[in-house]
Design an enzyme around this catalytic site. Structure first.
Site, PDB file in Angstrom:
ATOM      1  N   GLY A 160      -5.782   2.987   2.813  1.00  9.74           N
ATOM      2  CA  GLY A 160      -4.542   3.735   2.772  1.00  9.74           C
ATOM      3  C   GLY A 160      -4.527   4.908   3.736  1.00  9.74           C
ATOM      4  CE  LYS A 204      -7.743  -2.160   0.447  1.00  9.21           C
ATOM      5  NZ  LYS A 204      -7.336  -1.357  -0.728  1.00  9.21           N
TER       6      LYS A 204
END
Length: 438
Positions: A135, A206
């Protein structure tokens, strides 16, 4: 007002993140132009349905259902559609048309990253993806640029806000998994189908991206060992607390050095983290990435791992970087994946376990269990025994054992658990958790 050159920006997708990106581009155009050295002109927003309700009100004339025409006329393409197709095709079209690409698409990069980066290299373009891993947390640039001259030894991160929210609530309130998951869905932290989060798929994507950057090696998604948190219970959380640990879903990317040379391990699983470790204090839906490098030492990056406005911040940072590259000229900087380190299975990792068992409460049981562990070279570091009150009408009493092992190869520890599971003296293997961060 400075008369800047204009760069056409194509935006693909107008969801929670895309709408915020568009709004900020329009609202802060002058300020962004000063930073980028070019005026960022939002040429259009490709969507499936221009009339769909959206959280942010944007000019109706910006919407288009013809993404190809928008892409081929752009200098910078921002892909925020998500998923694999048509996002992959649109990104490749943009690169082939000479545009730089900004994306937050972790699933696409984890599965088709090498193809995307090779396409960018062929035409001298760049792909920016700061928002794909955590993010708003700036972790991609530090790994790709700031630590490029160092040797990253290990990355250990909380990279999924949904699972951290669930485990944190379970730890602070003693709540059950199902109840907290339902709350997370009501609050919008978890999707109606939470599988990608709670089974570790999102974190694995990720982890593949972070490991590829840190170790200069292409890491395919299927090389990432993955476990989720659906088996974590309130009792396991309480046992962890009593032992001085907190349970976190971790992405661990590690450089291993053996007599055969260097290799890497990439894995995602719930683990026991000492409460004294910085990652233990990451609460709510926040993310944090702990990096260990040979020269730089220990570094920690902390912040919001999701959210429309927060992720838009990372996307716009990439857009400014792409604009600066356009203004400076020259070819884009390609990804460094030339180390080609072998990726080993979880069995090669050296770690330690905490094993919770229910056993027959009778003489000789402890010796039998110690023997089963030692058969594979696993030794006991700590042992806590608690009697379990007998159920009325049952003759046989049981006890709960919480065994902490010394460090050993994960393959040896896993084999020891299999022997315990098959043993007559073990009623039930309650839980098995790895310990990280000691």
């Amino acid at each position: 007002m400075t008369d800047y050159r204009r760069l056409r920006v194509a935006l693909l997708g107008a969801g929670a993140v895309g709408s915020q990106v568009a709004s900020l581009l329009l609202k802060h155009g002058d300020e962004l132009a000063d930073r980028a050295g070019a005026r960022l002109e939002l040429a259009g927003i490709a969507v499936r349905n221009p009339d769909a309700p959206r959280d942010v009100e944007l000019p109706r004339e910006l919407y288009t259902t013809d993404p190809e025409a928008l892409i081929t006329s752009a200098d910078i393409v921002i892909e925020l559609m998500g998923g694999i197709e048509p996002a992959r095709s649109h990104i490749l079209l943009g690169l082939g048309s000479g545009a730089d690409v900004v994306t937050a698409n972790k699933a696409l990069l984890a599965t088709h990253g090498p193809e995307v980066f090779e396409a960018a290299d062929r035409v001298g373009a760049s792909v920016y993806y700061e928002a794909a891993a955590a993010g708003a947390i700036p972790i991609i640039r530090p790994l790709r640029d700031s630590l490029a001259g160092d040797r990253v030894v290990r990355i250990m991160g909380i990279v999924n806000g949904t699972t951290n929210y669930i485990l944190d609530r379970m730890d602070s309130e003693g709540a059950d998994f199902a109840d907290v998951l339902a709350d997370a869905q009501r609050l919008g932290y978890a999707e109606a189908d939470p599988t990608a989060d709670v089974e570790g798929y999102d974190a694995a994507q990720k982890a593949a991206i972070l490991a590829s950057l840190a170790f200069h090696t292409a890491v395919p998604l299927d090389a990432v060992h993955r476990e989720g948190i659906t088996t974590i219970t309130a009792d396991m959380i309480e046992e962890a607390r009593e032992a001085g640990f907190v349970i976190k879903l971790l992405a661990v990317c590690e450089r291993l050095t053996t007599e055969d040379g260097e290799s890497i391990s990439v894995r995602v699983y719930p683990a026991l983290v000492p409460r004294s470790h910085p990652l233990a204090s990451v609460h709510g839906a926040n993310n944090a990435v702990f990096v260990e490098a040979e020269a730089a030492g220990s570094l920690m990056f902390y912040g919001a791992g999701a959210g429309g406005m927060q992720t838009a911040s990372a996307v716009l940072g990439d857009v400014v970087s792409a604009a600066r590259r356009h203004m400076a000229g020259g070819t884009g900087v390609g990804e460094s994946t030339r180390a080609n380190l072998p990726i080993v299975s979880i069995g090669h990792v050296v770690t330690r376990y905490q094993i919770t068992l229910e056993v027959a409460d009778q003489p000789g049981v402890l010796a039998s269990i110690a023997g089963l562990l030692s058969e594979g070279g696993v030794s006991v570091a700590t042992l806590v025994q608690t009697a379990i009150p007998a159920v009325e009408g049952e003759q046989r009493s049981t006890a709960r054992l919480i065994i902490g092992t010394h460090r050993a190869a994960d393959s040896a520890l896993s084999a020891a658990v299999e022997r315990l599971t098959a043993s007559d003296v073990v009623e039930h293997v309650v839980s098995v958790l790895r310990v990280e961060g000691e």
